[in-house]
Design a protein around this motif. Structure first.
Motif, PDB file in Angstrom:
ATOM      1  N   SER A  18      -5.966 -12.271   0.419  1.00 57.22           N
ATOM      2  CA  SER A  18      -5.377 -10.959   0.692  1.00 57.22           C
ATOM      3  C   SER A  18      -5.329 -10.084  -0.552  1.00 57.22           C
ATOM      4  O   SER A  18      -5.320  -8.856  -0.454  1.00 57.22           O
ATOM      5  CB  SER A  18      -3.971 -11.113   1.265  1.00 57.22           C
ATOM      6  OG  SER A  18      -4.018 -11.766   2.507  1.00 57.22           O
ATOM      7  N   TYR A  66      -1.703  -5.790  -6.934  1.00 61.43           N
ATOM      8  CA  TYR A  66      -1.472  -5.851  -5.490  1.00 61.43           C
ATOM      9  C   TYR A  66      -0.196  -6.638  -5.196  1.00 61.43           C
ATOM     10  O   TYR A  66       0.663  -6.201  -4.430  1.00 61.43           O
ATOM     11  CB  TYR A  66      -2.684  -6.499  -4.815  1.00 61.43           C
ATOM     12  CG  TYR A  66      -2.485  -6.885  -3.370  1.00 61.43           C
ATOM     13  CD1 TYR A  66      -2.546  -5.929  -2.371  1.00 61.43           C
ATOM     14  CD2 TYR A  66      -2.266  -8.205  -3.007  1.00 61.43           C
ATOM     15  CE1 TYR A  66      -2.390  -6.277  -1.039  1.00 61.43           C
ATOM     16  CE2 TYR A  66      -2.102  -8.568  -1.686  1.00 61.43           C
ATOM     17  CZ  TYR A  66      -2.160  -7.603  -0.704  1.00 61.43           C
ATOM     18  OH  TYR A  66      -2.002  -7.958   0.616  1.00 61.43           O
ATOM     19  N   PHE A  85      -0.129   0.045   2.481  1.00 57.78           N
ATOM     20  CA  PHE A  85      -0.229  -1.330   2.967  1.00 57.78           C
ATOM     21  C   PHE A  85      -0.557  -1.339   4.453  1.00 57.78           C
ATOM     22  O   PHE A  85      -0.214  -0.416   5.184  1.00 57.78           O
ATOM     23  CB  PHE A  85       1.091  -2.080   2.773  1.00 57.78           C
ATOM     24  CG  PHE A  85       1.363  -2.505   1.361  1.00 57.78           C
ATOM     25  CD1 PHE A  85       0.416  -3.164   0.613  1.00 57.78           C
ATOM     26  CD2 PHE A  85       2.593  -2.249   0.782  1.00 57.78           C
ATOM     27  CE1 PHE A  85       0.674  -3.572  -0.681  1.00 57.78           C
ATOM     28  CE2 PHE A  85       2.874  -2.652  -0.511  1.00 57.78           C
ATOM     29  CZ  PHE A  85       1.907  -3.311  -1.236  1.00 57.78           C
ATOM     30  N   ASP A  89      -0.587  -7.126   4.952  1.00 57.71           N
ATOM     31  CA  ASP A  89      -0.091  -7.105   3.577  1.00 57.71           C
ATOM     32  C   ASP A  89       1.412  -7.348   3.573  1.00 57.71           C
ATOM     33  O   ASP A  89       1.928  -8.203   2.848  1.00 57.71           O
ATOM     34  CB  ASP A  89      -0.365  -5.751   2.904  1.00 57.71           C
ATOM     35  CG  ASP A  89      -1.840  -5.455   2.726  1.00 57.71           C
ATOM     36  OD1 ASP A  89      -2.621  -6.393   2.504  1.00 57.71           O
ATOM     37  OD2 ASP A  89      -2.208  -4.276   2.813  1.00 57.71           O
TER      38      ASP A  89
END
Length: 104
Positions: A18, A66, A85, A89
């Motif tokens: 991710s 991130y 996002f 996320d």
């Protein structure tokens, strides 16, 4: 976690994968001519006046920003519009198990 199990990823692998959301840009519809908004074509998107980073300003290299921004979001320490996002996320910090991996 369902997604992780479905693809045989560990939680840590899913969180690491991710992290790629911190790379790249997305097209904003802000400032786009009304003619393009009415009939959104590929050319309109390619010529869009605003390409914004998904999450962090470091769009051309991989770093931990991130994850830093995810934790800031979870702590309610983010300004409206500062980051973009998507639901997967956010799930990384809402889920306690995944959040532990984000904090690593």
């Amino acid at each position: 976690q369902f997604f992780c199990k479905q693809r045989n990823f560990s939680e840590l692998e899913f969180v690491a994968l991710s992290g790629a959301h911190g790379i790249g840009r997305h097209v904003s519809l802000l400032g786009m001519p009304k003619s393009c908004l009415k009939q959104l074509t590929r050319q309109c998107l390619e010529d869009a006046p605003v390409n914004l980073p998904f999450v962090s300003p470091s769009v051309d290299h991989f770093d931990n920003s991130y994850f830093t921004y995810l934790l800031k979001w979870y702590a309610h320490d983010i300004q409206t519009g500062e980051i973009a996002f998507i639901p997967t996320d956010v799930s990384l910090v809402v889920d306690a198990g995944l959040r532990r991996s984000v904090q690593r």
